[in-house]
Design an enzyme around this catalytic site. Structure first.
Site, mmCIF file in Angstrom:
data_model
loop_
_atom_site.group_PDB
_atom_site.id
_atom_site.type_symbol
_atom_site.label_atom_id
_atom_site.label_comp_id
_atom_site.label_asym_id
_atom_site.label_seq_id
_atom_site.Cartn_x
_atom_site.Cartn_y
_atom_site.Cartn_z
ATOM 1 N N SER A 1 16.446 42.037 62.826
ATOM 2 C CA SER A 1 16.508 40.893 61.917
ATOM 3 C C SER A 1 16.045 39.660 62.682
ATOM 4 O O SER A 1 16.237 39.566 63.888
ATOM 5 C CB SER A 1 17.949 40.715 61.437
ATOM 6 N N HIS B 1 29.313 63.137 43.661
ATOM 7 C CA HIS B 1 29.725 61.775 43.254
ATOM 8 C C HIS B 1 29.864 60.853 44.458
ATOM 9 O O HIS B 1 30.627 59.895 44.416
ATOM 10 C CB HIS B 1 31.051 61.792 42.482
ATOM 11 N N LYS C 1 21.394 43.315 64.366
ATOM 12 C CA LYS C 1 20.925 44.214 63.307
ATOM 13 C C LYS C 1 19.878 45.217 63.768
ATOM 14 O O LYS C 1 19.017 44.928 64.573
ATOM 15 C CB LYS C 1 20.303 43.393 62.159
#
Ligand code: ARG
Length: 476
Positions: free
Chosen positions: A294, A173, A300
């Site tokens: 980016s 999960h 990034k």
């Protein structure tokens, strides 16, 4: 090489069309827009070498059975070989007037050989011809994809080898569950790739059946030898029923389904890599060679490669769906709908090849696991709680009772901002008299992993065995 929409006068490959390819039954040529709509040459050119190989086998069979002379067959084979070379050197430029790859080759052959070229199509139809081409193509591509899966598996094994004792949180999960050996985690993907290989090999048996000689739909009046062409082309057998031979594309559906599962596996791995590369996890670091930046945010570093692989599952599933829908309503035998079988198939082949290659490079040299961060991750949670319950259960406390007791400990520890390892021996013994000083060793992450030595489990000994078995499997 995109085929031109109208042929230059120098291009004589369409000269067999008078007024078009068809017999004298037709008075006028196709409307140009309809010709473009009808043509498959723009994409089935991909099959040209298979078409040539298939035609060479057919020509040899025609001589073998006495339908044409040996000299004629020899001329056809040599002429076809010349076309192969012309194609490879970029000289052959089929046009929309050729309609499809089969006509393109036949037209050129007739240009080269004159009347002998016109004998090639004796006892054959484009329907059994195209079926033969696709199967020869797919057989090659499946073998190529199996090789790529092998390389992917090899990289997984090498990585697993290096990380038997590296621990990583195991999740259910997406919640921390129990720590595992990183090698064990990677070997799970090895197993998936193994099933992918096995599925392709199994499907290959049904790809590798010859439809050649089924004719348009009903067989032929000539004394052909279908087994002879099948053998020349390396087919394992021949279709028993001519109607089935020209209309069956089950093998393509099977391949597209197998390809979809390959993409599911690659996509699941991609998803994990993307999560692991995030600031929140930091389990891996992507290297500059395999990540992108980016255009606006200078800080990034993006996991574009696994994202693209995950995204490409869409087209691969789509191609499977398209093929299923194409097939569902067509009556026997050949229908032009079947021309739609190709683009999706080619696209899936290329997509699977590209994804496998990219993921193999990414795993081999595009990322680094972060041992420090992984070690912290497995030490800072309650993923050893099952082991406390197991500890008591091994001493005779019924498991459910132990489970409830540990649940209580977790709740109070959480409230006090403590981990299980922070409890004193007095606290443990106050909870249950069976706790002794060895509880600390039992809940230490390394021990938690080492102890799961059941078959198929993450215990280090089991993982080493599994690695050995996997390595042997790859070598055979
Ligand atoms: N281009 C066709 C295809 O890909 C070849 C077979 C055409 N046969 C026919 N009867 N029109 O399916």
């Amino acid at each position: 090489m995109p085929p031109q929409s109208n042929s230059a006068s120098a291009d004589a490959s369409s000269s067999a069309s008078q007024p078009n390819t068809w017999s004298q039954r037709f008075e006028s040529a196709l409307h140009p827009a309809i010709a473009r709509f009808n043509a498959s040459i723009a994409f089935d050119i991909e099959l040209i070498e298979y078409d040539i190989t298939g035609s060479q086998a057919h020509a040899k069979m025609l001589a073998h059975t006495g339908i044409i002379s040996e000299t004629e067959a020899e001329q056809l084979v040599v002429g076809l070989e010349q076309i192969r070379q012309e194609y490879r050197s970029g000289q052959l430029q089929p046009t929309v007037d050729d309609e499809d790859v089969h006509f393109a080759v036949e037209h050129r052959l007739t240009e080269i050989l004159g009347d002998v070229g016109k004998k090639l199509h004796t006892a054959r139809s484009r329907n059994d011809q195209v079926g033969t081409d696709i199967r020869l193509y797919l057989r090659d591509q499946i073998n190529d994809i199996r090789q790529r899966l092998r390389q992917f598996q090899t990289v997984l094994l090498d990585l697993a080898d290096a990380h038997v004792e590296t621990l990583i949180p195991g999740y259910t999960h997406l919640q921390r569950a129990q720590p595992v050996s990183l090698a064990h985690h990677l070997l799970a993907y090895f197993e998936m790739a193994q099933r992918d290989c096995d599925r392709l090999s199994d499907g290959l048996k049904r790809v590798n059946q010859s439809p050649l000689g089924a004719g348009a739909l009903a067989g032929t009046t000539f004394p052909i030898d279908r087994h002879y062409t099948a053998e020349l082309l390396g087919f394992e057998g021949v279709y028993r029923n001519s109607l089935d031979a020209v209309s069956d594309r089950d093998f393509a559906v099977e391949f597209l389904a197998a390809a979809s599962l390959i993409l599911i596996h690659l996509s699941r791995l991609s998803e994990e890599l993307i999560i692991w590369a995030s600031e929140e996890f930091r389990f891996i670091r992507l290297k500059d060679t395999c990540s992108t930046g980016s255009s606006i945010m200078p800080q990034k570093k993006n996991p574009d490669i696994p994202e693209l692989v995950r995204g490409k599952t869409g087209r691969v599933f789509g191609n499977l769906q398209a093929m299923l829908v194409i097939l569902k309503g067509i009556p026997l035998a050949y229908n032009k709908d079947l021309q739609e079988d190709k683009e999706g198939l080619f696209d899936t082949v290329k997509t699977v090849q590209g994804c496998l290659e990219a993921m193999t490079i990414l795993l081999a040299e595009g990322l680094e696991f972060q041992p420090q961060r992984l070690a912290e991750a497995v030490a800072e949670d309650f993923s050893n709680a099952t082991d406390v319950a197991d500890y008591l259960a091994a001493k005779g406390v019924p498991f459910r009772e132990a489970y409830n007791l540990v649940g209580k400990v977790v709740r109070t520890s959480l409230a006090q901002n403590k981990l299980l390892k922070d409890l004193t021996l007095e606290e443990w013994q106050a909870l249950h008299p069976q706790f002794e000083a060895d509880i600390y060793a039992a809940i230490e992450p390394r021990q938690v992993v080492a102890a799961r030595n059941s078959f198929g489990g993450t215990g280090f000994d089991r993982v080493r065995q599994a690695l050995e078995v996997a390595r042997q499997g790859l070598e055979t």
